[in-house]
Design an enzyme around this catalytic site. Sequence first.
Site, PDB file in Angstrom:
ATOM      1  N   THR A 285      -4.306  -1.929  -6.910  1.00 58.87           N
ATOM      2  CA  THR A 285      -2.909  -2.264  -7.105  1.00 58.87           C
ATOM      3  C   THR A 285      -2.784  -3.497  -7.972  1.00 58.87           C
ATOM      4  OG1 THR A 285      -2.893  -3.621  -5.105  1.00 58.87           O
ATOM      5  CG2 THR A 285      -2.250  -1.320  -4.869  1.00 58.87           C
TER       6      THR A 285
ATOM      7  N   ARG B 243      -4.157  -8.415   2.838  1.00 62.02           N
ATOM      8  CA  ARG B 243      -4.981  -7.281   2.408  1.00 62.02           C
ATOM      9  C   ARG B 243      -5.081  -7.096   0.888  1.00 62.02           C
ATOM     10  NH1 ARG B 243      -4.680  -1.676   5.215  1.00 62.02           N
ATOM     11  NH2 ARG B 243      -2.550  -1.647   4.390  1.00 62.02           N
ATOM     12  N   ASP B 244      -4.350  -7.869   0.109  1.00 65.58           N
ATOM     13  CA  ASP B 244      -4.487  -7.731  -1.346  1.00 65.58           C
ATOM     14  C   ASP B 244      -4.355  -9.095  -2.029  1.00 65.58           C
ATOM     15  OD1 ASP B 244      -4.954  -6.309  -3.692  1.00 65.58           O
ATOM     16  OD2 ASP B 244      -2.829  -6.008  -4.076  1.00 65.58           O
ATOM     17  N   LEU B 245      -5.030 -10.089  -1.452  1.00 65.42           N
ATOM     18  CA  LEU B 245      -5.036 -11.409  -2.077  1.00 65.42           C
ATOM     19  C   LEU B 245      -5.904 -11.370  -3.323  1.00 65.42           C
ATOM     20  CD1 LEU B 245      -5.418 -13.638   1.103  1.00 65.42           C
ATOM     21  CD2 LEU B 245      -3.403 -13.485  -0.373  1.00 65.42           C
TER      22      LEU B 245
END
Length: 225
Positions: free
Chosen positions: A222, A32-34
């Site tokens: 992030t 979900r945050d590649l």
Amino acid sequence: MLNWPQRFHIINGMARGILYLHQDSRLQIIHRDLKAGNILLDDDMNPKISDFGLARKFVGSDSTAKTKKVVGTHGYISPEYAVHGHYSTKSDVFSFGVMVLEIVSGKKNRGFCHEDHSDNLLGHVCQLITVLHGDSTKKTGPIELMSPSLHDSCIVPEVLRSIHVGLLCVQHNAQDRPTMLSVVLMLVSEGALPQPKQPAFFTGESQSEVVSSAEEYTITQTYAR
């Protein structure tokens, strides 16, 4: 400055790492945050996926989910996740595709600008690669995307294939994107590839504009720790 063989090695390594998360690990994991900041390189330039703070795991055939709190980083979030909160393995595939195009071009998707149009990096690459389908004798278009620092070390078929696979991964509709197993196989094969459809956030509409229009969702940007 990384040369082309090193960058292609990183692309392949990232693909195999994501494939492990999606298919080969005991639990299916969606990161979900590649993004570039979450890919670490060891002394041998082997990529390591880091920061699993936003990852979600699934068991069995249930591999899709929906959330009202969208988390991730602008420029890498898939359209179905940014607007509707739907995420799946195809969300990670989208992020991987963005990273591939960034590695080849040396440019970031977020904030990309071009003097001739208002498309983002994904739209710009899509325009270039149409040269391959319009006239097979003109194959310089996609090479224009490549970072100038790679000209002396590039292997043209690998560059073209990487760009093509990257575009397949960032197609607007999740069902059109390949699985990571298909991605790994396409990167190392020499067979014909399907023509990519329109990428997400095309025609000059930036990702941040699409995300901000969905007021019921929250984006948390992030950074790698």
